[in-house]
Scaffold this active site. Sequence first.
Site, PDB file in Angstrom:
ATOM      1  N   LYS A 245       0.841  -1.194   0.000  1.00 25.18           N
ATOM      2  CA  LYS A 245       0.000   0.000   0.000  1.00 25.18           C
ATOM      3  C   LYS A 245       0.879   1.248   0.000  1.00 25.18           C
ATOM      4  O   LYS A 245       1.826   1.351   0.781  1.00 25.18           O
ATOM      5  CB  LYS A 245      -0.900  -0.018   1.234  1.00 25.18           C
ATOM      6  CG  LYS A 245      -1.950   1.078   1.287  1.00 25.18           C
ATOM      7  CD  LYS A 245      -2.857   0.871   2.484  1.00 25.18           C
ATOM      8  CE  LYS A 245      -3.960   1.905   2.545  1.00 25.18           C
ATOM      9  NZ  LYS A 245      -4.871   1.680   3.689  1.00 25.18           N
ATOM     10  N   GLU A 328     -19.122  -4.608  10.862  1.00 29.53           N
ATOM     11  CA  GLU A 328     -20.014  -3.801  11.693  1.00 29.53           C
ATOM     12  C   GLU A 328     -21.052  -4.639  12.421  1.00 29.53           C
ATOM     13  O   GLU A 328     -21.407  -4.354  13.574  1.00 29.53           O
ATOM     14  CB  GLU A 328     -20.711  -2.740  10.831  1.00 29.53           C
ATOM     15  CG  GLU A 328     -19.784  -1.653  10.316  1.00 29.53           C
ATOM     16  CD  GLU A 328     -19.080  -2.014   9.025  1.00 29.53           C
ATOM     17  OE1 GLU A 328     -18.303  -1.173   8.512  1.00 29.53           O
ATOM     18  OE2 GLU A 328     -19.300  -3.144   8.520  1.00 29.53           O
ATOM     19  N   ARG A 356     -25.483  -1.161   7.893  1.00 26.76           N
ATOM     20  CA  ARG A 356     -25.151  -2.570   7.691  1.00 26.76           C
ATOM     21  C   ARG A 356     -25.470  -3.414   8.922  1.00 26.76           C
ATOM     22  O   ARG A 356     -25.515  -4.632   8.845  1.00 26.76           O
ATOM     23  CB  ARG A 356     -23.672  -2.705   7.345  1.00 26.76           C
ATOM     24  CG  ARG A 356     -23.181  -1.693   6.341  1.00 26.76           C
ATOM     25  CD  ARG A 356     -21.755  -1.924   5.942  1.00 26.76           C
ATOM     26  NE  ARG A 356     -21.681  -2.951   4.922  1.00 26.76           N
ATOM     27  CZ  ARG A 356     -20.557  -3.433   4.414  1.00 26.76           C
ATOM     28  NH1 ARG A 356     -19.406  -3.000   4.884  1.00 26.76           N
ATOM     29  NH2 ARG A 356     -20.564  -4.343   3.485  1.00 26.76           N
TER      30      ARG A 356
END
Length: 601
Positions: A245, A328, A356
């Site tokens: 990354k 979540e 969610r």
Amino acid sequence: MLSLESIQGPADLRALSPEQAGLLAPRIRQLLVDTVTRTGGHLGPNLGVVELSIALHRVFESPRDRILWDTGHQAYVHKILTGRAGALATLRQAGGLSGYPSRKESEHDVIENSHASTVLSWADGLARAQGIQGVVDRAVVAVIGDGALTGGMAWEALNNIGAAADRPVIIVLNDNTRSYAPTIGAFADHLALLRGPGAPKALFESLGLAYLGPVDGHDITSLEAALRRAAGLGRPVLVHCVTEKGRGHTPAEQDEMDRCHAVRGRSTGKASGDGSRSWTSVFGGELAELGASRPDIVAITAAMLAPTGLGEFARRYPDRTIDVGIAEQHAVTAAAGLALGGMHPVVALYATFLNRAFDQLLLDTALHRAPVTFVLDRAGVTGDDGASHNGMWDMSLLQLVPGLRLAAPRDAATLRRALREAVAVHDGPTAVRFPKGSTGGDIPAVGTIAGIDVLRRGGGEDVLIVSLGAMAGTCLEVADRLTRHGFGVTVVDPRWVKPVAPALVELGLNHRLVATVEDNGRAGGAGSAIAQALSDAGAATPVRTFGIPQHFLEHGTRADLLAGAGLSAQHLARALAEILFGREIEELEHQPLVAVEQHSG
């Protein structure tokens, strides 16, 4: 010299020699750095997938082959390679490129995927559809990060994909060891073993998928070979690509927290002038202070520790800070379990991500009257992140939850107060919501009525404006405009918007008109609850609820999006004047009317 502008589509890319394709990578990285540091956006994730994106578009024939991205914030390079390099300068700007795949932008953007862990279910459905229709010459390729694979929905999809040996879904695992921050959990540990020497049999093979890798995700030749082999297997397969990354950008490579996951655009040089802090930092500082006197407080994040303001709490109380990954649903039910065990969890989420976990909030938390506090950042209009990230549904969804108490602070002072009040509740869930950006200056009350803050006392009883959350400054400006034209206006802020305070109903009964203003969708929002409470009390007072229209908003600035929704002071003042007297205020006569929902007792 080969230029990025010459790549008008994947066919141009496939026409290049391997050597020419390799020369594109540093040019793409330079374009990303030059552009995204100016516009703002997700820099680190895209710097890490440059070679992978090139290889994907050289091996597969998009859009005939379906290339799906999870999450879509890593698709900037995909946009460049599909003819949008010249438009990258408009990234996340009003009328410009979206920060996520957008079907209206390009036929190569198959799905508008900006919430994590969903792409494998998309791929499973697409592959099933092609199988039913007898289509055998189109690949379905799902690119998913190791961070997104911590989400439960991804594993539900893997359970189905691996069970069908004749369904050739190609899963490309972009393993950069991170979501926002380093990926955590047992699955992350398993990937670490796969990256090392003497790797054990991959978990994926046990689930029915062929496993190829690990592959150097920055070696285009190796990537192309692995992807071609995967395409020829004719069965579900996972290609494990190890990437870095932020690759090629020194600030990202040296940033151990998030590798420049998201960067802000360059400053315009304009200061707010009020010296205020961000809503997120005010919350984070207050929670850290509360942690000292409340050893039962536990902070929970779904892979968003720093963005949700939990960094300082984690530094002070690492044993009471839990990162569950991009999960979540698990975060909310685990919080209910912590509450059952005698703790007071604070679950910090972006408002749009709470969608969610609604079932877990409703039945695992509220049904059990679990004392869990939800802190919802990025509520209302967030702006440049686009349709999926505007938190315009939270106050509507939370109205449905029995026993939940909801606070919408207007400034830093009321945010601190609301948080302290929320964690003091022991008989059910609470929620505190606030927008993105700066708090602005504090807006003091001129008085209180049974716990309701009075922000302005009117010289009559024409209009009661109920300001909800961060709309207080706008509501006070509306009152100023109306007062200049002879109307008597009172502005109040209930601070706690659920349940509706009886004193607010009493105030409404004493005015000719009640207007509610919120940066939430009009349907089922706090304004609707206030109108219902007045109706239930037998009030004849008309109520006008102002909020965000129920459609997905394009990306743009918060101010512009609110104005477009009719939530500027000018629009609101004109609309209220016309409701009261059936005539326009002269200074606003050329402005279009705002859409409102109307209620009457």
